[in-house]
Design an enzyme around this catalytic site. Structure first.
Site, PDB file in Angstrom:
ATOM      1  CB  CYS B 391      30.478 -32.223  22.924  1.00  0.00           C
ATOM      2  SG  CYS B 391      31.449 -33.537  22.201  1.00  0.00           S
ATOM      3  CB  ALA B 392      29.504 -37.340  25.026  1.00  0.00           C
ATOM      4  N   GLY B 395      23.853 -33.070  22.445  1.00  0.00           N
ATOM      5  CA  GLY B 395      22.643 -32.262  22.410  1.00  0.00           C
ATOM      6  C   GLY B 395      22.953 -30.783  22.425  1.00  0.00           C
ATOM      7  CG  ASP B 414      33.129 -36.451  25.715  1.00  0.00           C
ATOM      8  OD1 ASP B 414      32.283 -35.712  26.236  1.00  0.00           O
ATOM      9  OD2 ASP B 414      33.532 -37.498  26.236  1.00  0.00           O
ATOM     10  CG  ASP B 441      42.288 -34.862  29.599  1.00  0.00           C
ATOM     11  OD1 ASP B 441      41.370 -34.091  29.958  1.00  0.00           O
ATOM     12  OD2 ASP B 441      42.972 -35.528  30.384  1.00  0.00           O
ATOM     13  CG  ASP B 458      27.398 -30.295  30.600  1.00  0.00           C
ATOM     14  OD1 ASP B 458      26.653 -31.048  29.952  1.00  0.00           O
ATOM     15  OD2 ASP B 458      27.296 -30.134  31.816  1.00  0.00           O
ATOM     16  CB  CYS B 515      23.682 -32.333  35.606  1.00  0.00           C
ATOM     17  SG  CYS B 515      24.866 -33.652  35.501  1.00  0.00           S
TER      18      CYS B 515
END
Lengths: 183, 678
Positions: B391-392, B395, B414, B441, B458, B515
């Site tokens: 999550c870090a 956002g 996270d 983890d 993500d 990303c």
């Protein structure tokens, strides 16, 4: 799990801090909310305000891995004094009995951690006692932080412009300034 | 009471406010235009040329007669607007005015030439007249197409103003010709050829033609050695890249004899690595993903940062109010696009965006536009249990919370404890109350807590989509890094899938996003998940973005990968991103062997969520025995049940008549008949 997540009774908290706290005896309003019971939990010296549903889930996370839950209200210092943190602002601001409004010019100064001077004082609630806990607002009614009134309302009128009227305790600028120490 | 707008009546407007302030183009042009061929005559604009031609035509015909005498002579016709526009009404061959003012009403052209010859400062006046004339011309011939006196219509090929021709000449002097430039010059050449009276320019353009046709040659070995010895000349490398691309686009025609395509490609890679500072490995990967012209666009886009975007925190404010407040502080912003109701893009700002009182009050969050997409694809509903595995800095977690309106529960996890501080800070600042933050983890996940409605993963990746934010990625990533990332992502995605409860009424979805733009981390991982678990891909709900690959080099992926989405910096102006949305249709885990049927039954709804969910494989046996109504049953379980029931029947049948111990049905009937008889 049990010893670290202790219930903090209202009595325990109201020992030294509640009179100083701006909301006085309105803690009961925070606990019994229409959308479920909320409670305070202590985890690693910090007090968190969570709903009971959330608490049940959080118990299954291993204690060492749990970082935060719900909203952190403040922490107990090494000498067991309770320090209210700015993260509680959203919850305490609506119940605030004593408010102080700050002029736009000295809004930034307060957000940097400085005390509020008489020249920056916009409005103040009537009959605020000296050393009373207050919530600081901007002129647009946006809550900026907590403070302690340095002078009572009557004295505020008499004092010169460079005198401090509100001692700074916590402000929203800390989200940027001291992000690391929030947890 | 007010003036009525009459569209038929055009208001005449004089020169604008700024007309007087500019010294005029003539002053600037005089600096670098070539000297006139005839020193007496000034170079005329198109307008001027038309009028000159008309004058010549009129002068050739018989002079006008019958002008009314006795018209008062007036001086300085400069400032006067021509009273009558009678060109259309005139019989052919006569000039502009047919009234009796011909004596004093001289053509402005003559005056204009005079003024230009005298001083340059009057050019502003000249412009005034110019504008007046132009307006008049429009009024004259506004109904018909403007026809040049030479017969060519002005709406055809653009006529090059003197400044444009000078620019062309400068370009040719510089010598660097690119594909685009050469194209433009070809168009310009055609245009110039059509116009008469510009023949002196054509020789210059013909020269340009010759330059373009020059062959692009691969540098010889000596040249390469020289280059490595000398410091890099980026300009030459850039030209060589362009030339090389041209050849590769049209390889059959433009190639050099005896040189293979590989040599051209190798040179291109080396040049691009030098020019854009990439490692050779990364360039090879990029060349596999993008066709060549798109590759250049991608590399260029990575040099430029993406626009700053913010997301309104609807828990505390509305986008309209926030935009108003920020504009009052001096920020120049716009809504992000039709696809987002909370995004705003910041063009420029006089105050730091990360420190406004609105930011501190938690009214918005600085977030990239592409980070809004996975949460929109996830579509969390109110009162759901959501897991955000990586999550870090928080956002996406806060966006999930705002979409859920602080109901339900979010577990924000996270593995990096330091980055979790920013998560806590952001969640508190934005007023998120339904989040529990943990530091585990991600691979431990169904063991820690399972039975979520939706999971957002993500995944940590190589970051090849955000090179504009972190240029170190260009050189620091190599084969091992990407494979390591891919391995971690595969483990994480399996954990994510196992943490979801397929039988949840509103959920059962997993969104996987990275990303990065490499296929190893995106399509490959998704394909792996499809093979290993009972999930299928569903549409993400995002109607823009490029579809994911269904095949790549020698690998073939599942055709449903078309529903995944890829975003690139050069096409969408947001960070490179990949999004895939899964729906889990069964809680059972298929075994590794291919011949065993995957269990299709849906699990019975799990008990109250705060008990830890056991590992799925053990549950399978339990599920076989307790079969809830209205659920699909696998073949083997059905058969089991039937055989069980068959065994049960004789016991039941035996009860009414203790004598009957046979299992067969007809004997039972017989026994009843016997009973009745008796």
């Amino acid at each position: 799990m049990a010893p670290s997540l202790r219930a903090c009774s209202s009595a325990g908290r109201s020992g030294s801090s509640s009179e100083k706290m701006a909301i006085g005896e309105n803690i009961q309003l925070l606990v019994d909310r229409p959308d479920g019971t909320y409670c305070f939990r202590l985890h690693r010296d910090r007090v968190y305000y969570v709903s009971e549903k959330l608490l049940k889930v959080a118990t299954s996370v291993p204690r060492d891995s749990l970082v935060a839950l719900g909203t952190c209200f403040g922490k107990f210092t090494k000498t067991q004094k309770f320090r209210l943190s700015v993260t509680a602002l959203d919850f305490l601001a609506p119940y605030a009995k004593y408010k102080v409004w700050v002029k736009p010019g000295s809004e930034q100064s307060f957000l940097y951690g400085n005390h509020v001077l008489k020249s920056g004082l916009g409005r103040i609630t009537e009959n605020t006692a000296q050393y009373q806990g207050v919530v600081v607002y901007s002129m647009a009614d946006v809550p900026l932080g907590f403070g302690v009134a340095a002078k009572s309302t009557q004295d505020c009128r008499k004092v010169d412009p460079m005198a401090i009227v509100v001692f700074h305790q916590a402000d929203v600028g800390e989200y940027v300034r001291s992000e690391d120490t929030l947890t | 009471m007010g003036r009525k707008l009459d569209p038929a009546r055009k208001e005449k407007r004089g020169p604008g406010r700024k007309a007087r302030k500019q010294r005029g183009a003539e002053v600037e042009l005089a600096r670098f235009l070539p000297p006139e061929a005839e020193p007496g005559r000034r170079k005329l604009s198109s307008h001027g040329r038309r009028r000159a031609a008309k004058r010549r035509r009129v002068a050739g015909e018989e002079p006008r007669g019958g002008r009314q005498p006795g018209v008062k002579e007036q001086v300085s016709p400069l400032k006067k607007i021509l009273p009558q526009k009678v060109v259309a009404q005139l019989p052919r061959g006569q000039s502009g005015f047919s009234d009796g003012n011909s004596k004093w009403l001289t053509p402005v052209k003559a005056k204009k030439i005079q003024s230009e010859d005298n001083n340059v400062e009057l050019s502003s006046d000249g412009e005034e007249e110019e504008s007046i004339w132009e307006m008049e011309e429009e009024e004259d011939g506004s109904s018909e197409e403007m026809v040049d006196d030479y017969g060519a219509s002005s709406s055809e090929e653009e006529e090059l103003l003197p400044i444009e021709k000078a620019a062309l000449k400068q370009k040719s002097d510089r010598g660097g010709l690119s594909e685009d430039d050469s194209e433009e010059e070809e168009v310009a050449e055609e245009a110039s050829r059509q116009k008469k009276g510009q023949k002196e320019e054509e020789s210059v353009d013909l020269q340009l033609n010759l330059d373009v046709d020059e062959q692009f040659r691969l540098p010889t070995d000596e040249q390469i050695e020289k280059e490595t010895a000398e410091p890099l000349d980026l300009h030459i490398i850039h030209q060589r890249i362009k030339g090389n691309m041209e050849v590769l686009q049209n390889f059959g025609v433009k190639r050099e004899e005896g040189r293979t395509r590989q040599e051209y490609l190798a040179l291109l890679r080396r040049d691009m690595a030098a020019y854009y500072s990439y490692s050779d490995f990364l360039l090879k990967k990029l060349m596999d993903i993008f066709p060549l012209p798109e590759l250049i666009n991608f590399l260029e886009a990575n040099e430029v940062p993406r626009p700053v975007t913010i997301r309104t925190n609807t828990l505390k404010t509305r986008r309209r109010d926030l935009a108003q407040a920020l504009i009052n502080r001096g920020v120049n912003l716009d809504p992000l696009g039709k696809w987002s109701k909370t995004g705003l893009v910041i063009y420029d700002s006089s105050v730091p965006i990360g420190a406004t009182p609105e930011y501190l009050a938690g009214h918005y969050m600085l977030q990239g536009a592409s980070s809004l997409l996975p949460v929109m694809a996830l579509a969390p509903q109110e009162n759901e249990r959501i897991l955000d595995m990586c999550c870090a800095p928080g956002g996406k977690t806060s966006y999930i919370a705002q979409l859920m309106k602080n109901t339900g529960m979010i577990l924000a996890n996270d593995s990096n404890a330091e980055r979790l501080r920013s998560v806590v800070g952001n969640l508190h600042r934005l007023g998120v109350t339904n989040a529990v933050v943990s530091n585990c983890d991600g691979r431990q996940f169904p063991k820690v807590l399972g039975g979520f409605d939706r999971v957002l993963l993500d995944a940590p990746c190589s970051g090849t989509g955000v090179i504009s934010k972190d240029p170190a990625v260009k050189t620091s990533k190599d084969e091992k890094d990407i494979l390591r990332c891919a391995h971690l992502q595969k483990e994480l995605i399996l954990s994510a899938i196992d943490s979801v409860n397929a039988a949840s009424e509103t959920g059962g979805y997993i969104v996987y996003c990275t990303c990065s733009i490499t296929v190893e981390e995106n399509e490959w991982v998704v394909d792996y998940a499809l093979k290993k678990r009972n999930v299928r891909l569903v549409a993400t709900g995002l109607n823009f973005g490029k579809e994911g690959f269904t095949r790549f080099k020698d690998r073939r992926f599942h055709p449903s990968l078309k529903s995944t989405r890829r975003f690139y910096p050069h096409t969408h102006n947001m960070d490179g991103f990949f999004i895939a949305k899964f729906k889990k249709f069964s809680n059972a885990i298929p075994k590794a062997q291919k011949d065993e049927e995957p269990a299709v039954e849906a699990a019975s709804p799990l008990p109250v969520p705060d008990t830890i969910v056991e590992p799925q494989s053990k549950k399978k046996k339990l599920e076989g025995s307790k079969v809830a109504k209205g659920q699909k049953k696998p073949q083997s379980a059905l058969k089991k049940r039937r055989s069980l029931q068959a065994q049960h029947r004789p016991v039941k049948a035996g009860r009414p008549s203790p004598r009957m111990l046979c299992a067969r049905v007809p004997t039972r009937k017989k026994s009843r008949m016997n009973q009745n008889e008796q």
